[in-house]
Design an enzyme around this catalytic site. Structure first.
Site, PDB file in Angstrom:
ATOM      1  N   GLY A   7     -49.009-126.298  -2.491  1.00 47.85           N
ATOM      2  CA  GLY A   7     -48.701-125.074  -3.226  1.00 47.85           C
ATOM      3  C   GLY A   7     -48.372-123.918  -2.297  1.00 47.85           C
ATOM      4  N   ASP A   8     -49.072-123.835  -1.165  1.00 47.53           N
ATOM      5  CA  ASP A   8     -48.791-122.795  -0.176  1.00 47.53           C
ATOM      6  C   ASP A   8     -47.402-122.999   0.426  1.00 47.53           C
ATOM      7  OD1 ASP A   8     -51.457-122.001  -0.620  1.00 47.53           O
ATOM      8  OD2 ASP A   8     -52.153-123.393   0.923  1.00 47.53           O
TER       9      ASP A   8
END
Length: 286
Positions: free
Chosen positions: A250-251
């Site tokens: 997600g980062d």
């Protein structure tokens, strides 16, 4: 310049085992130590994409010194505030048939250290981007992200917030440029369990109505959805990959989204596609 803030970074000690049995002595097949924390992950991915960023946050003790060294090795400009007491936490990641995480608590951050962080943030100027990501450690007020954005109001800084529940909701009044809940987090914000694209889009629209300019929802194997600042909806199917490690995917999406807009400002279809590819590459071990 892109700045990232990681209030509770960690040394991630990853151990890979053929099997894991509770209550017994287990021996690993391999180990790896990396710098962890959501903002740091964003900065590291940006560096890999050739985009400059500066990582802000707090470190303490010998573990903090090692974390700062590892971050610097990635090409990221590390600008951490060193705490006088405690130690940067170590998170143990056990990779066997299933993934098991044991996360440390981290050093306590006092008001003096927070004031030093605000001094660094005061240097941001119009056109800069600030990424606020992750949890809040001991000693830090729960409204810290809201306080940071309030301090930057009117300076023309683009804010990106990747956090859960009230940490995220309390920032919406300051109209962050981008927020990135995953599907579980999106549902928790409203006490619902969206299952269809229409239901997911409806909740994303509610977040836009509350102040978010762009809402990026990561949905793991179901792809990703973006409701952009023009109110246009975009969707990308998940790429077919062999999952190696979901941590940080997600980062990586946030980093890919920002990197794409550096190259092609305002092209949100391209930004979503590139973010989806970057997250998939991270999950596949890239």
């Amino acid at each position: 310049m892109i700045y990232t803030v990681t209030l509770n970074p960690s040394l991630d000690y990853t151990m890979r085992l053929s099997s894991l049995t509770a209550g017994e002595v287990n021996r690993s097949a391999s180990e790896e130590v990396t710098a962890g924390g959501k903002g740091i992950n964003v900065s590291a991915t940006l560096a890999g994409l050739g985009v400059r960023s500066r990582a802000l946050g707090f470190v303490a003790g010998f573990t903090g010194q090692e974390l700062a060294r590892l971050v610097g090795e990635t090409g990221v400009e590390a600008d951490f505030i060193e705490l006088s007491e405690g130690a940067t936490r170590i998170n143990v990641k056990l990779k066997a048939a299933e993934e098991t995480d044991i996360n440390g608590s981290g050093a306590e951050i006092n008001e003096e250290a927070l004031a030093r962080l605000f001094e660094r943030l005061d240097a941001l100027k119009s056109g800069d981007t600030l990424v606020l990501a992750g949890s809040v450690p001991r000693g830090v007020p729960r409204d810290i992200y809201e306080r940071i954005l309030a301090r930057l109001d009117g300076k023309g800084v683009r804010a990106v917030v990747d956090a859960e529940r009230e940490l995220l909701l309390n920032t919406l009044k300051h109209k962050p440029f981008l927020i990135k809940p995953n599907l579980r987090e999106l549902g928790e914000l409203f006490g619902e369990k969206p299952a269809t694209l229409d239901e997911i889009a409806a909740l994303a629209r509610r977040l836009r109505e509350m102040g978010a300019q762009n809402v990026l929802v990561s949905m793991a194997g179901d792809g990703a959805l973006l409701l952009d600042e023009r109110g246009e909806l975009h969707f990308q199917k998940a790429l077919k990959i062999t999952l190696v490690n979901s941590v940080g995917a997600g980062d990586a999406m946030v980093a890919g989204f920002l990197a794409a807009l550096e190259k092609r400002p305002g092209d949100y279809e391209y930004a979503l596609s590139f973010a989806n590819e970057t997250g998939a590459a991270k999950a596949a071990g890239g």
